[in-house]
Structure formats: C-alpha cells, structure tokens
Scaffold this motif. Sequence first.
Motif, PDB file in Angstrom:
ATOM      1  N   VAL A  86       0.864  -1.182   0.000  1.00 16.38           N
ATOM      2  CA  VAL A  86       0.000   0.000   0.000  1.00 16.38           C
ATOM      3  C   VAL A  86       0.896   1.226   0.000  1.00 16.38           C
TER       4      VAL A  86
ATOM      5  N   TYR B 141      -4.895   6.231  -1.225  1.00 15.65           N
ATOM      6  CA  TYR B 141      -4.078   5.062  -0.940  1.00 15.65           C
ATOM      7  C   TYR B 141      -4.270   4.089  -2.100  1.00 15.65           C
TER       8      TYR B 141
ATOM      9  N   ALA C 265      -3.515   0.191  -3.260  1.00 13.33           N
ATOM     10  CA  ALA C 265      -3.158  -1.145  -2.789  1.00 13.33           C
ATOM     11  C   ALA C 265      -2.901  -2.030  -4.005  1.00 13.33           C
TER      12      ALA C 265
ATOM     13  N   GLN D 136      -7.744   1.446  -5.300  1.00 16.63           N
ATOM     14  CA  GLN D 136      -7.446   2.627  -4.503  1.00 16.63           C
ATOM     15  C   GLN D 136      -8.623   2.980  -3.613  1.00 16.63           C
TER      16      GLN D 136
ATOM     17  N   GLU E 218      -6.450   3.741   3.798  1.00 17.28           N
ATOM     18  CA  GLU E 218      -5.750   2.473   3.563  1.00 17.28           C
ATOM     19  C   GLU E 218      -6.722   1.301   3.639  1.00 17.28           C
TER      20      GLU E 218
ATOM     21  N   ILE F  37      -7.699  -1.396   0.598  1.00 22.30           N
ATOM     22  CA  ILE F  37      -7.531  -2.842   0.749  1.00 22.30           C
ATOM     23  C   ILE F  37      -8.858  -3.563   0.533  1.00 22.30           C
TER      24      ILE F  37
END
Length: 72
Positions: free
Chosen positions: A22, A29, A31, A41, A45, A49
């Motif tokens: 990440v 963020y 990933a 994205q 975060e 994910i």
Amino acid sequence: MPTNPDIDADEYPALADADVTVRAEDGFYIADDEETGVSSQGPTEEEAIANLAEAVATYADGQSDDTGDDWL
C-alpha cells in the motif's frame, strides 16, 4: 497483508495469501496485489484494501474455468 494492526486480514479472504503493498499518492491510498498485478485505490488504507479484495476476487472468478453456462 499490510502490517497495519488496525486492518483485520480475516475480513478479506481473497487476500489471505496475497503479498499486498500500500502506498499513498495524490491524497489516495493505492493497494497492489503483487502476485496478480491487480491494484485498487481508496481514500483510506482500509478502503483501498477492501476495494483490492473485491477486485482480486473478481479477477479470480474471471480466471476460473467455470463459464457459468451450466444451463446450456
């Protein structure tokens, strides 16, 4: 999975054995699943994910031999 302790790897079965990285870029963020090359994205975060897990699951479904045309 990322090493962030706030993210529960058990929530994302599609990423169980994945090597996920990440990174932050332009306020989002991103990933990446290093094995499949799938990326996603999100504004956090955790959302990146979660989006990646969905994308990897869709990718895996598309790679399976099951066409879903059992009724033919």
